[in-house]
Design a protein around this motif. Structure first.
Motif, PDB file in Angstrom:
ATOM      1  N   VAL A 111     -78.823  16.039  58.623  1.00 26.62           N
ATOM      2  CA  VAL A 111     -78.912  17.489  58.437  1.00 26.62           C
ATOM      3  C   VAL A 111     -78.909  17.748  56.931  1.00 26.62           C
ATOM      4  O   VAL A 111     -77.875  17.983  56.311  1.00 26.62           O
ATOM      5  CB  VAL A 111     -77.761  18.216  59.142  1.00 26.62           C
TER       6      VAL A 111
ATOM      7  N   VAL B 175     -81.102  19.616  53.628  1.00 28.97           N
ATOM      8  CA  VAL B 175     -82.092  20.589  53.158  1.00 28.97           C
ATOM      9  C   VAL B 175     -81.931  20.712  51.649  1.00 28.97           C
ATOM     10  O   VAL B 175     -80.806  20.798  51.142  1.00 28.97           O
ATOM     11  CB  VAL B 175     -81.902  21.971  53.823  1.00 28.97           C
TER      12      VAL B 175
ATOM     13  N   LEU C 263     -87.251  19.917  53.681  1.00 24.22           N
ATOM     14  CA  LEU C 263     -86.456  19.810  54.898  1.00 24.22           C
ATOM     15  C   LEU C 263     -86.216  18.348  55.258  1.00 24.22           C
ATOM     16  O   LEU C 263     -87.108  17.505  55.127  1.00 24.22           O
ATOM     17  CB  LEU C 263     -87.165  20.503  56.064  1.00 24.22           C
TER      18      LEU C 263
ATOM     19  N   ASN D 152     -77.555  25.221  52.088  1.00 20.57           N
ATOM     20  CA  ASN D 152     -78.755  25.165  52.925  1.00 20.57           C
ATOM     21  C   ASN D 152     -78.613  24.142  54.047  1.00 20.57           C
ATOM     22  O   ASN D 152     -79.111  24.353  55.160  1.00 20.57           O
ATOM     23  CB  ASN D 152     -79.974  24.839  52.067  1.00 20.57           C
ATOM     24  N   SER D 153     -77.940  23.035  53.769  1.00 21.90           N
ATOM     25  CA  SER D 153     -77.744  22.017  54.805  1.00 21.90           C
ATOM     26  C   SER D 153     -76.785  22.513  55.878  1.00 21.90           C
ATOM     27  O   SER D 153     -76.978  22.249  57.075  1.00 21.90           O
ATOM     28  CB  SER D 153     -77.231  20.716  54.179  1.00 21.90           C
TER      29      SER D 153
ATOM     30  N   ARG E 264     -76.512  25.590  56.718  1.00 26.93           N
ATOM     31  CA  ARG E 264     -77.307  26.549  57.494  1.00 26.93           C
ATOM     32  C   ARG E 264     -78.106  25.810  58.571  1.00 26.93           C
ATOM     33  O   ARG E 264     -78.222  26.273  59.708  1.00 26.93           O
ATOM     34  CB  ARG E 264     -78.239  27.326  56.561  1.00 26.93           C
ATOM     35  N   ALA E 265     -78.631  24.640  58.219  1.00 28.42           N
ATOM     36  CA  ALA E 265     -79.376  23.852  59.204  1.00 28.42           C
ATOM     37  C   ALA E 265     -78.455  23.281  60.276  1.00 28.42           C
ATOM     38  O   ALA E 265     -78.881  23.054  61.409  1.00 28.42           O
ATOM     39  CB  ALA E 265     -80.128  22.724  58.500  1.00 28.42           C
TER      40      ALA E 265
ATOM     41  N   ASP F  90     -77.834  26.691  62.509  1.00 27.72           N
ATOM     42  CA  ASP F  90     -78.959  27.471  63.031  1.00 27.72           C
ATOM     43  C   ASP F  90     -79.906  26.559  63.810  1.00 27.72           C
ATOM     44  O   ASP F  90     -80.512  25.646  63.234  1.00 27.72           O
ATOM     45  CB  ASP F  90     -79.701  28.144  61.873  1.00 27.72           C
TER      46      ASP F  90
ATOM     47  N   LEU G  31     -83.689  26.312  62.567  1.00 22.77           N
ATOM     48  CA  LEU G  31     -83.833  25.539  61.336  1.00 22.77           C
ATOM     49  C   LEU G  31     -83.530  24.066  61.594  1.00 22.77           C
ATOM     50  O   LEU G  31     -84.218  23.180  61.079  1.00 22.77           O
ATOM     51  CB  LEU G  31     -82.905  26.100  60.260  1.00 22.77           C
ATOM     52  N   ARG G  32     -82.522  23.801  62.418  1.00 20.02           N
ATOM     53  CA  ARG G  32     -82.193  22.403  62.729  1.00 20.02           C
ATOM     54  C   ARG G  32     -83.368  21.727  63.415  1.00 20.02           C
ATOM     55  O   ARG G  32     -83.676  20.558  63.149  1.00 20.02           O
ATOM     56  CB  ARG G  32     -80.967  22.320  63.628  1.00 20.02           C
TER      57      ARG G  32
ATOM     58  N   SER H  36     -86.459  22.245  62.999  1.00 19.61           N
ATOM     59  CA  SER H  36     -87.458  21.896  61.984  1.00 19.61           C
ATOM     60  C   SER H  36     -87.019  20.671  61.189  1.00 19.61           C
ATOM     61  O   SER H  36     -87.836  19.802  60.855  1.00 19.61           O
ATOM     62  CB  SER H  36     -87.681  23.081  61.039  1.00 19.61           C
ATOM     63  N   VAL H  37     -85.729  20.596  60.883  1.00 17.46           N
ATOM     64  CA  VAL H  37     -85.196  19.448  60.146  1.00 17.46           C
ATOM     65  C   VAL H  37     -85.341  18.175  60.975  1.00 17.46           C
ATOM     66  O   VAL H  37     -85.792  17.130  60.481  1.00 17.46           O
ATOM     67  CB  VAL H  37     -83.721  19.695  59.768  1.00 17.46           C
TER      68      VAL H  37
END
Length: 673
Positions: free
Chosen positions: A568, A570, A591, A607-608, A610-611, A614, A617-618, A620-621
């Motif tokens: 995880v 970003v 990402l 930002n990490s 947040r991933a 969320d 967003l996760r 996408s990661v």
């Protein structure tokens, strides 16, 4: 009149200076979740993970028929007194004592020879710093460099991830002529040059530093690489296995190249240490350890002194790095005959005098060229009681190779010398004294001042995060099965193959001199009932399929990326975040690990997180990670821990932002700036 005017000017200047120089008012939050975690108490005792007061420790000693007025009595029962001299010794060992057995790492693997390949470039890069610090020393190659099948041309800049303190002539954790200490991974340099002890070196190029070694494939058991794969046949030696059968070993050059190619797939700030033939790379953890047992990403270090922390330290200096001793039980644990294991390790040894000829049994050859095992692979190692005799030691919950790191008591050249297990316990005591550094960022100051951190504490409770991450240490001190977490299983499965051959955990008493005599007192080490069904089995929640322990959240702002695999991740510039917590991806290339640590680019903590929280967003990661073949080989994807705090879970983006600010505030004194 002139005097009055001068007096007025002086008074005015004094007033202005007083306002400028006055300390800023304290900014603080009020949530009880932000109370500082309890700290280690000098003068207390550790008794296999229990913290005892002096009075309780004295009662323990008396109950064993010993004299509480004799300091040795406490050592005899396994109680370790926390003193400042012990902490000082632990810090010195942790920061300055080289890890690993010199025989295996240097004469077999050739780590020093590997470092020598880039030492001129390191020297030039340090000189160019002109005494200034850096958290990622970048070298420029003075000649072509081949690692695996990759050739780096002369002039190529390479990020080493090595940290350099101000006015230093060597990177932190690197010792000439080419040894490393724990500090290379667990001390970071701040932008101002301050050494942050216990903070992970998130971008150290461990994969490159190991691949430089001429016989890095001696560590083949740490990756999923079968030495008897027909694809590796060629000019390998023919040896006798344990049954006296002839076996053709892999071509050493083909095997070395294949191993180095796998190594180079590992991102910066990650490492491979468990000899289980599973590609289960993990990121480097923090060492803010007090109150956070069990230890290790899967919680396998869960018994013994300091709640398993001494076992983890022992692993770093023994089972994770002792290349030859890992072959003792290789048939049971990785399906490789012990003689084949030794043959693969030795046939390309850095010291050519150790290389095996055709037609020999490798174990017999090893004793011929290195007859004194205590000056070879058992240097500074002690076979633990109850494990048998080397080279057929059985593992226990205290040591997965049956060995304890414990240099000879009277070796005055070794800063780790002492009575049995002294070095491991001293390092544990010091690690338990560490606290996360204060988060002095402007964003943390603002979040504390405007109430965001307090609001985030409420979100933390409302989202039920505290059910597992229980304040004040923000962990439930449990192991959770993989089926519950849904994370990539590779690391959680690491020790499962040892479960059927574990013996009861025993240590020599801590007043025992090394070398150990035959009449040394033996201590039975209890296995905590909250984690174990018995002392000859792995923790219950690791069985049958593996699991992970609950990490503490203290120091999250210095430990990005997140989850055991660091998946995880970003970058700082990947997202545009609004004041209300709304965000959009503005640079998809930032990402996942592909856009961060696979390139030596740090992951951004906010930002990490947040991933992590969320799900969109996760997703996408994870997708980005899974599209990278190198990450898939290393089992790094950022999956699991599907406990989201987002719109689908009923939380606003502002609440998500507040929770992130709360998590980033968890330092040594979270409520205050």
């Amino acid at each position: 009149m002139v005097l009055v005017f001068v007096a007025f000017i002086v008074t005015l200047v004094a007033f202005v200076l007083a306002q400028v120089m006055r300390p800023s008012p304290s900014v603080q939050a009020t949530s009880p979740l932000l109370a500082p975690a309890p700290r280690q108490i000098l003068g207390s005792y550790d008794y296999f993970g229990q913290v005892l007061s002096p009075a309780a420790a004295a009662d323990l000693v008396k109950s064993n028929g010993l004299n509480p007025n004799n300091p040795r009595s406490y050592d005899q029962v396994g109680a370790v007194k926390i003193t400042q001299p012990l902490l000082d010794a632990g810090e010195k060992i942790f920061l300055n004592r080289e890890i690993g057995d010199r025989f295996g790492l240097q004469r077999v693997l050739g780590f020093q020879l590997g470092i020598a390949r880039i030492l001129p470039e390191v020297g030039v890069a340090i000189a160019q710093q002109k005494g200034q610090p850096t958290s990622n020393l970048t070298i420029k190659l003075l000649r072509d460099l081949q690692l695996g099948s990759t050739v780096f041309p002369k002039g190529t800049p390479i990020r080493t991830g090595l940290d350099l303190a101000p006015k230093s002539f060597l990177p932190i954790g690197l010792k000439l002529p080419g040894d490393i200490t724990c500090a290379i991974c667990h001390v970071a340099v701040s932008p101002s040059g301050k050494q942050l002890k216990g903070v992970p070196n998130e971008d150290v190029a461990a994969q490159i530093l190991v691949a430089l070694s001429p016989n890095s494939a001696a560590g083949f058991a740490r990756l999923n690489l079968n030495p008897l794969n027909p694809a590796f046949q060629g000019n390998g030696k023919t040896i006798l296995d344990s049954q006296g059968q002839l076996v053709k070993l892999p071509d050493p050059q083909k095997f070395e190249q294949a191993f180095d190619d796998l190594l180079l797939a590992v991102p910066f700030g990650h490492f491979e240490s468990s000899p289980d033939t599973i590609n289960n790379t993990t990121q480097i953890p923090t060492v803010f350890t007090h109150g956070t047992a069990p230890y290790g990403w899967s919680g396998e270090s869960a018994i013994g002194p300091f709640g398993g922390l001494s076992v983890l330290n022992n692993s770093v200096h023994s089972s994770e790095v002792n290349l030859l001793a890992a072959g003792q039980r290789s048939a049971e644990t990785i399906g490789v005959d012990p003689e084949v294991y030794l043959g693969v390790v030795l046939q390309n040894a850095a010291d050519r005098r150790l290389r095996i000829p055709d037609g020999v049994k490798p174990s017999e050859w090893l004793r011929k060229v290195a007859p004194d095992v205590n000056r070879a692979e058992l240097q500074d190692q002690v076979a633990l009681p109850g494990t048998g005799r080397y080279p057929r030691l059985q593992p226990s919950l205290l040591a997965f190779n049956g060995l304890g790191f414990s240099p000879p008591t009277r070796d005055r050249r070794d800063i780790a010398r002492g009575k049995f297990f002294f070095a491991n316990n001293a390092m544990s005591a010091w690690q338990d004294s560490l606290q996360p550094p204060a988060n002095q960022s402007a964003s943390n100051r603002d979040a504390l001042g405007n109430g965001s951190v307090d609001r985030g504490a409420q979100v933390f409770q409302d989202a039920n995060c505290a059910s597992c991450h229980i304040p004040p240490f923000f962990t439930d001190k449990k192991i959770h099965p993989i089926a519950e977490l849904g994370t990539n299983p590779a690391r959680g499965e690491s020790r499962l193959a040892t479960n059927s051959i574990l013996v009861a955990p025993q240590l020599y008493s801590f007043d025992t001199s090394v070398p150990v005599r035959g009449n040394a007192k033996v201590l039975d080490v209890p296995a905590p009932q909250k984690l174990f069904d018995d002392d000859r089995s792995l923790p219950r929640d690791l069985l049958p399929d593996g699991g992970y322990d609950t990490p503490s959240l203290l120091g999250l702002y210095v430990s990005a990326p997140y989850l055991h695999d660091g998946g995880v991740a970003v970058s700082k510039n990947a997202l545009a975040v609004g004041n209300d917590g709304s965000f959009q991806v503005v640079d998809p290339k930032g990402l996942g690990l592909s856009g961060t640590l696979s390139q030596g680019i740090p992951a951004d903590a906010a930002n990490s997180l947040r991933a992590l929280l969320d799900r969109q967003l996760r997703s996408s990661v994870i997708q980005t990670n899974q599209l990278n073949p190198a990450l898939q080989v290393s089992n790094l994807d950022g999956t699991g821990h599907g406990f989201y705090v987002d719109g689908t879970a009923g939380f606003s983006q502002q609440q998500q932002q507040d929770l992130i600010n709360f998590l980033l505030a968890l330092d040594d004194n979270p409520a205050q700036f």
